[in-house]
Each structure stands twice: as structure tokens, then as C-alpha cells.
Scaffold this active site. Structure first.
Site, short mmCIF file in Angstrom:
data_model
loop_
_atom_site.label_atom_id
_atom_site.label_comp_id
_atom_site.label_asym_id
_atom_site.label_seq_id
_atom_site.Cartn_x
_atom_site.Cartn_y
_atom_site.Cartn_z
N ARG A 1 11.46 -7.14 3.98
CA ARG A 1 11.34 -5.50 3.98
C ARG A 1 12.36 -5.11 4.83
O ARG A 1 12.47 -5.45 5.96
CB ARG A 1 9.93 -5.33 4.48
CG ARG A 1 9.79 -3.80 4.61
CD ARG A 1 8.15 -3.38 4.59
NE ARG A 1 7.62 -3.37 5.79
CZ ARG A 1 6.39 -3.25 6.00
NH1 ARG A 1 5.51 -2.74 4.95
NH2 ARG A 1 5.79 -3.51 7.05
N ARG B 1 -8.68 1.20 9.90
CA ARG B 1 -8.55 -0.10 9.97
C ARG B 1 -9.49 -0.74 10.87
O ARG B 1 -9.56 -1.92 11.07
CB ARG B 1 -7.06 -0.05 10.83
CG ARG B 1 -5.89 -0.59 10.09
CD ARG B 1 -4.80 -0.65 11.21
NE ARG B 1 -3.58 -1.46 10.46
CZ ARG B 1 -2.74 -0.74 9.93
NH1 ARG B 1 -2.55 0.56 9.64
NH2 ARG B 1 -1.50 -1.38 9.59
N ARG C 1 11.83 -3.60 10.62
CA ARG C 1 10.97 -3.16 11.75
C ARG C 1 10.46 -4.15 12.72
O ARG C 1 10.48 -5.31 12.69
CB ARG C 1 9.43 -2.73 10.93
CG ARG C 1 9.64 -1.22 10.79
CD ARG C 1 8.36 -0.97 9.75
NE ARG C 1 7.11 -1.50 10.19
CZ ARG C 1 5.94 -1.13 9.40
NH1 ARG C 1 5.93 -0.42 8.19
NH2 ARG C 1 5.04 -1.64 10.00
N LYS D 1 0.73 -1.16 0.10
CA LYS D 1 0.10 -0.01 0.08
C LYS D 1 0.89 1.22 -0.11
O LYS D 1 0.78 2.08 -0.77
CB LYS D 1 -0.92 0.23 1.38
CG LYS D 1 -1.90 -0.96 1.26
CD LYS D 1 -2.86 -0.78 2.58
CE LYS D 1 -2.09 -0.90 3.93
NZ LYS D 1 -1.72 -2.10 4.35
#
Ligand code: ADP
Ligand code: ZN
Length: 208
Positions: free
Chosen positions: A122, A88, A155, A13
Site C-alpha cells: 500500500r 473499533r 505509512r 474498507k
């Protein structure tokens, strides 16, 4: 145009939103980025949010809603915006509907396998926040950001345990939004399992 991007964590996204924002010249508003900025700056909000975010849980609605309402009031939103990571929950959608109209909701989809693979590969720049993927969006120099030479890190919530929790939370709390927006006739579904370029083309078509 006021656009909402919905989709599971790691679906891309954010990557699609950055490109869309340039193309349409409207701001990209990512609640995850805003919250991480608050965490980095150790604001009151950031201190409340950090442990929840690290384990992949949602930050309470009232905190996120307050933050986003303030953001949407700024001048740069008057010609439209792209919301990424918000709403969300149904409650968040209802709250935001009281202050702005939504024109289009793009639902980006992929299987759990694709998502887990993306999140595990990622890496994010600690300085500018640009997101890399160790196969599809590789930095030129390992561990270093092409844009600003910042260090890349994983992360906390991209670690396997938190990823499991995020997928569970997504299914329970966020997926019901797809029907909510379907009933309003706002949803366009897009396949998110391709390359970042393919995904962007589909998202662009969905809002055109
Ligand atoms: P993702 O890659 O899962 O889309 P984000 O960067 O959008 O990640 O969000 C990271 C974390 O920030 C979430 O797991 C959650 O803890 C918090 N967060 C972001 N947006 C919201 C929101 N709208 N409501 C509640 N929590 C949020
Ligand atoms: Zn950077």
C-alpha cells in the site's frame, strides 16, 4: 442510511467507502484519516495520537469518541453516512449508539495472508490521502499521485512490526463487534479477497 464498515486493516474498507460515498451521496467518515489529519496539523489530539498510531495501537476511546460525535453532528450527516474504522471497540459502539442509529454493518473478511500482502504494497498520497496498491491500484507514474501529483509514501503503521500489532489488536478488540452487531441483526458478511472492483460490488449489494 447509516452504514458501518468493519474489517481488518488493509481489507479495502477505505477504497470501497470512497466509491460508496459517491454512489449514495453520503459522507465517508474515516477516523484513521481524521486522526492523520490531526497528526499532520499537530493539534493536541494529533500529538496524543501519533506514537500510538505509528506502532499500530488504538487511540484511547474517549479521544476518538469525542472526535466522531462532533463530526456526526454536522449537517452533511443528516441523510446518512459511512463509518470506516469506527467503532473499533464494544465501548465505542455503545457510545455511538447513544447518539445515532446504525442501519447496516458490512463485515468485510479476508485471510491474514491477503491482509499482510495488501498492507505491504500500500502507498498513500501525502497530499490528498488517496490510497494505491502496487498491483491493483497502480499509479500511472511510480511514486506520484494521479489525482494531485503529490508524493506517495508508506505509512509508518504499514511496516511489518506495526502490521502484526494491528492484526492482534483487531482480533482482540474489534472482532467482538461482529457478534455484537450480529445479535442486533445488522451484519452482512462480504468477501474482501477479490479485486477492488469485485469488493465494491459486494459491498454495494450488502447495503442495497
Ligand atoms: P486501517 O488501515 O488499520 O483500517 P485506519 O486508517 O483506520 O487504519 O487507522 C489507523 C490508526 O488510527 C489505527 O491503527 C489507530 O491507531 C487509529 N484509529 C483509527 N480509528 C480508531 C478508532 N475508532 N479507535 C481507536 N483508534 C483508531
Ligand atoms: Zn494525491
Amino acid at each position: 442510511m447509516n452504514i458501518v464498515l468493519i474489517g481488518p486493516p488493509g481489507i479495502g474498507k477505505g477504497t470501497a467507502a470512497v466509491k460508496l460515498s459517491k454512489k449514495l451521496n453520503i459522507p465517508h467518515i474515516a477516523t484513521g484519516d481524521m486522526l492523520r489529519e490531526n497528526v499532520a496539523n499537530k493539534t493536541e489530539l494529533g500529538i496524543k495520537a501519533k506514537s500510538l498510531m505509528d506502532k499500530g495501537a488504538l487511540v484511547p476511546d474517549d479521544l476518538v469518541i469525542g472526535m466522531i460525535k462532533e463530526r456526526l453532528q454536522r449537517d452533511d450527516c443528516k441523510n446518512g453516512f459511512i463509518l470506516d474504522g469506527f467503532p473499533r471497540t464494544i465501548n465505542q459502539a455503545e457510545e455511538i449508539a447513544k447518539v445515532v442509529k446504525t442501519d447496516r454493518v458490512v463485515n468485510i473478511q479476508a485471510s491474514d495472508d491477503v491482509i499482510v500482502d495488501r498492507l505491504s504494497k500500500r502507498k498513500v498520497c501525502e497530499q490528498c490521502g488517496f490510497t494505491y496498491h502496487l498491483e491493483y491500484i497502480k499509479p500511472n507514474r511510480e511514486g506520484i499521485c494521479d489525482k494531485c501529483s503529490g508524493m506517495l509514501y508508506q505509512r509508518e503503521d504499514d511496516k511489518p512490526e506495526a502490521v502484526k500489532e494491528r492484526l492482534k489488536v483487531y482480533k482482540e478488540k474489534t472482532e467482538p463487534l461482529i457478534n455484537y452487531y450480529k445479535e442486533k441483526g445488522l451484519i452482512v458478511a462480504v468477501d474482501g479477497s477479490g479485486t477492488p472492483e469485485e469488493e465494491f460490488e459486494l459491498v454495494l449489494k450488502a447495503v442495497s
